[in-house]
Write a protein that holds these residues in place. Structure first.
Motif, mmCIF file in Angstrom:
data_model
loop_
_atom_site.group_PDB
_atom_site.id
_atom_site.type_symbol
_atom_site.label_atom_id
_atom_site.label_comp_id
_atom_site.label_asym_id
_atom_site.label_seq_id
_atom_site.Cartn_x
_atom_site.Cartn_y
_atom_site.Cartn_z
ATOM 1 N N ILE A 95 -23.279 4.656 -33.889
ATOM 2 C CA ILE A 95 -23.117 3.931 -32.750
ATOM 3 C C ILE A 95 -21.815 5.240 -31.557
ATOM 4 O O ILE A 95 -21.466 5.424 -32.028
ATOM 5 N N PRO A 96 -22.548 5.600 -30.357
ATOM 6 C CA PRO A 96 -21.610 5.913 -29.904
ATOM 7 C C PRO A 96 -20.286 5.387 -29.391
ATOM 8 O O PRO A 96 -20.791 4.900 -27.972
ATOM 9 N N CYS A 97 -19.619 5.010 -29.765
ATOM 10 C CA CYS A 97 -18.416 4.057 -30.019
ATOM 11 C C CYS A 97 -17.784 4.984 -28.851
ATOM 12 O O CYS A 97 -16.680 5.067 -28.337
ATOM 13 N N SER A 98 -17.501 3.717 -27.567
ATOM 14 C CA SER A 98 -16.081 3.822 -27.291
ATOM 15 C C SER A 98 -14.939 3.398 -27.053
ATOM 16 O O SER A 98 -13.903 3.242 -26.545
ATOM 17 N N ARG A 99 -14.835 2.767 -28.727
ATOM 18 C CA ARG A 99 -13.394 2.601 -28.806
ATOM 19 C C ARG A 99 -13.224 3.312 -29.151
ATOM 20 O O ARG A 99 -11.502 3.370 -29.346
ATOM 21 N N ARG A 152 -20.000 -7.490 -35.038
ATOM 22 C CA ARG A 152 -20.022 -5.626 -36.071
ATOM 23 C C ARG A 152 -18.962 -5.595 -36.500
ATOM 24 O O ARG A 152 -18.062 -5.570 -36.554
ATOM 25 N N GLU A 185 -14.863 -4.226 -26.008
ATOM 26 C CA GLU A 185 -15.869 -5.206 -26.248
ATOM 27 C C GLU A 185 -16.932 -5.118 -27.045
ATOM 28 O O GLU A 185 -17.561 -5.842 -28.285
ATOM 29 N N ARG A 186 -17.924 -4.492 -26.076
ATOM 30 C CA ARG A 186 -19.006 -3.729 -26.419
ATOM 31 C C ARG A 186 -19.593 -2.842 -27.488
ATOM 32 O O ARG A 186 -20.726 -2.518 -28.387
ATOM 33 N N GLY A 187 -18.387 -2.242 -27.137
ATOM 34 C CA GLY A 187 -18.459 -0.728 -28.181
ATOM 35 C C GLY A 187 -19.147 0.059 -27.168
ATOM 36 O O GLY A 187 -19.314 1.446 -27.675
ATOM 37 N N LEU A 222 -16.334 -2.655 -22.089
ATOM 38 C CA LEU A 222 -16.880 -1.446 -22.597
ATOM 39 C C LEU A 222 -16.149 -1.810 -23.809
ATOM 40 O O LEU A 222 -16.738 -1.306 -24.781
ATOM 41 N N LEU A 281 -17.437 -1.782 -37.881
ATOM 42 C CA LEU A 281 -17.843 -0.705 -37.234
ATOM 43 C C LEU A 281 -16.617 0.099 -37.924
ATOM 44 O O LEU A 281 -15.976 -0.175 -38.512
#
Lengths: 486, 226
Positions: free
Chosen positions: A94-98, A114, B137-139, B135, A116
């Motif tokens: 996943i291209p993670c936005s966190r 999930r 939260e969902r990743g 964003l 990660l």
């Protein structure tokens, strides 16, 4: 390099739990004991911890929570430490936005939140939870048969001693739940934490009120997919095996119900999470009526202590199945026709008042054969049930309340359900879904009630299989054992 | 290969044709694939829902409203939002199983090509943004994930100010709610908005209004489900 590959290979077969921190923090700090109870023995994602960031960080700096890496990378694969998944197809990127990087996540346990690769799991390493020590927590007044009492004593010993494995090999309808009460009471008296894990949610729903009635003062949680309270902070936990995904070294006693049943037997994640949920010196109790090869060979090699309960609680032997050969069975079933032998048997049944439970190998056949049965047996209250039937629960209830006379079912009703007075038929017993365990369980549906302790079990087949022969042998062997006990 | 949805093994027949002209690997097994219903034949020209009339009653209502008239040229969706797709989108978007988007790739690409072949040459693809909180939260942003599937470059021209979930609101709440989007700079090319689900059409219209305010000539939308 060589060593790395080797250890990666090795970890495929032996799951180690060395990564779970056991260090208990020494910082003396006033802490509400309920906080320890809330988090002790848990393995949680940050989002599962119901604390605001400030409180959480405070507990982290005191080492009350310790992070562990959630997904470990081996030489050629990954392992999810929460569910034990190490199948390549069940990891994805996943291209993670966190963290603004591309990394893996676990697809297997995604329904439980999930996991990660960029976020740790948290383990409680703060003050250990103290559980109440009640002197006599169990108020159950019933009595046990000799055979049940022997097993109960052995179970109690294992639970009190700790660090023991015990298999309870008890026939279908032996009254397993009651045999556990004494041991659980003794464990609670020692301030131990106990978990009963079972494969199905209906069993949790059924057992919870019985345990609540028998242990009125003990804190208790029932956990299953869709249960209301998911905190699971009680001393006695009744849970479906999947729910143990959030526990690590939590319980002093772990009881695994139906260790041979499908999800536990077929999904490597479930043994992984149950073993992790047990403390290092825990007692493990396995309940089964039909152990698999793996367990049987451990018993034979004297590596697994076993206690037998070969008679049912009402003292009558198990009904032994009769086999009936029908030459053109496949052809007939394909055309939704019934073997003549079935009709003949039906007309001459010993007790025509008994309801009828008919097991078939496939959903398709279950639906197709109902009209034929209704016509040939001239019965109107007949229906079929299978795993994806939304009315499954109601139909089972209707059979119990005698609103239905005949129920055609796939193997989903092979275990756990009790109908007071039924005859059991298996159509096409040679099909590969009917293995030995399934056939023994199916036969175990008959004669459950003390009011009607016998019942007929008949397998229609077009060629004897090993499974059928072994099932009959194993039932007869148990009955033989049962005669010597009485 | 395993089916992305049911985890069953997908077996491929080997024929002379696919030895010499290999097909792209299937993502769904033969029993799951038919459960997705691509939208085709007798659709509303404006929103691509199944409809007997060429413009469905919902779109009539939009086009009679002085404020919304002509804001969105048309919407094209790929699949009917049936129970299977609802389940798949829930697992993909809310549970966060990112890889499931690949199950939609093939049909999405062909549908996009058929509809926007001419337009896409000069248009900009703009995915609907998420608020920062959502964003995190969902990743990932599901609209960007779809835009990324199509093989065209896309640009994030919009910003979302509120964080409310559309799926938690009724139709009336949605239509009267405030415009949650903001645009910076000016745009002089047509825009194709990308989103996951077109339900009432308010989200893409809110975005379209903002884009038109900064000079965008025409706005289309492309969504996975209708």
């Amino acid at each position: 390099m060589f060593q790395k590959v080797f250890s990666s290979f090795q970890s495929l077969f032996n799951s180690s739990y060395d990564w779970i921190p056991t260090y208990t923090s020494q910082t003396s700090h006033q802490l509400d004991p309920s906080t320890s109870q809330l988090f002790a023995g848990k393995l949680l994602l940050r989002q599962d911890i119901p604390l605001d960031e400030q409180d959480f960080q405070a507990l982290c700096t005191m080492d009350y929570f310790q992070p562990v890496q959630a997904i470990v990378k081996h030489q050629f694969r990954f392992t999810c430490r929460r569910c034990g998944n190490n199948k390549k197809t069940l990891f994805s990127e996943i291209p993670c936005s966190r963290c603004h990087q591309r990394h893996v996540y676990c697809r297997k346990c995604i329904e439980m939140g999930r996991v990660l690769a960029c976020e740790p799991l948290y383990v409680w390493t703060g003050p250990t939870a103290e559980w109440e020590r009640q002197e006599t927590p169990c108020t159950w007044q019933g009595s046990l048969t000799n055979s049940q009492q022997q097993a109960s004593d052995r179970i109690t010993k294992a639970m009190v001693n700790g660090n023991e494995e015990l298999m309870v090999w008890a026939v279908c309808g032996a009254g397993k739940t009651e045999m556990l009460f004494e041991g659980i009471a003794a464990a609670i008296a020692q301030g131990k934490r106990v978990c009963l894990a079972t494969p199905r949610a209906d069993v949790v729903r059924e057992l919870l009120p019985r345990f609540q009635a028998s242990f009125p003062e003990t804190t208790m949680d029932g956990l299953y997919g869709g249960s209301e309270d998911k905190r699971g902070t009680a001393q006695l936990i009744l849970a479906t095996t999947h729910q143990l995904i959030r526990y690590a070294h939590a319980f002093d006693v772990v009881i695994i119900d139906e260790i041979d049943a499908f999800p536990y037997h077929g999904d490597p994640s479930l043994p992984f999470v149950t073993n992790r949920a047990a403390k290092r010196d825990a007692s493990m109790i396995y309940l089964t009526a039909t152990p698999r090869k793996q367990q049987k060979s451990r018993v034979q090699a004297n590596k697994l202590a076993t206690v037998f309960v070969p008679v049912r609680f009402h003292g009558h032997p198990l009904p032994a199945p009769k086999l009936h050969l029908c030459f053109s069975l496949q052809k007939q079933l394909k055309a939704a026709q019934l073997p003549e032998a079935l009709l003949k048997w039906y007309r001459k049944r010993v007790n025509p008042k008994r309801q009828l439970l008919i097991f078939v190998p496939t959903i398709e056949l279950a639906e197709k054969i109902v009209p034929t049965l209704a016509e040939k047996l001239s019965i109107s209250s007949i229906t079929s049930v299978h795993s994806s039937d939304p009315e499954r629960e109601t139909k089972v209830q209707q059979l119990r309340h005698k609103e239905i006379f005949v129920l055609v079912t796939t193997t989903i009703l092979e275990r756990g359900v009790t109908f007071p007075s039924v005859d059991v038929v298996v159509l096409d017993a040679g099909h590969r879904v009917f293995d030995e365990a399934a056939l023994v369980q199916i036969a175990g549906r008959a004669g459950r009630s003390p009011d009607d302790p016998t019942g007929e079990v008949i397998f229609f087949h077009d060629g004897r299989t090993n499974a059928m022969v072994e099932a009959v042998q194993s039932i007869k062997a148990m009955n033989k054992k049962g005669r010597t006990v009485k | 290969m395993k089916c992305l949805w049911c985890e069953d093994e997908i077996s491929m027949d080997i024929t002379w044709v696919n030895v010499f002209f290999p097909e792209p690997p299937k993502k769904l097994c033969p029993s799951c694939e038919p459960d997705l219903e691509p939208l085709k034949d007798s659709l509303c020209h404006r929103c691509s829902r199944k409809s007997d009339t060429s413009v469905c009653p919902d779109c009539e209502r939009w086009e009679h409203h002085p404020m919304w008239k002509g804001v969105l040229s048309f919407n094209r969706s790929v699949f009917s939002y049936n129970s299977t797709l609802q389940g798949m989108i829930a697992k993909w978007k809310y549970r966060g199983d990112y890889v499931l988007r690949e199950a939609f790739q093939e049909v999405s690409r062909t549908t996009f090509k058929q509809t926007f072949q001419q337009i896409a040459k000069e248009a900009i693809l703009v995915p609907i943004p998420l608020s920062e909180e959502r964003l995190y939260e969902r990743g990932f942003n599901q609209a960007e994930a779809i835009a990324d599937l199509l093989g065209h470059p896309f640009q994030q021209k919009l910003e979302r100010i509120d964080g409310g979930k559309q799926s938690k609101k009724s139709r009336k709440d949605r239509i009267t709610s405030e415009n949650p989007f903001r645009v910076e700079g000016s745009i002089n090319k047509p825009v194709i908005l990308i989103d996951d689900i077109y339900t009432t059409g308010i989200t893409v219209r809110h975005a379209a209004i903002r884009l038109k305010e900064v000079g965008c000539p025409t706005v289309y939308s492309f969504t996975l489900a209708r």
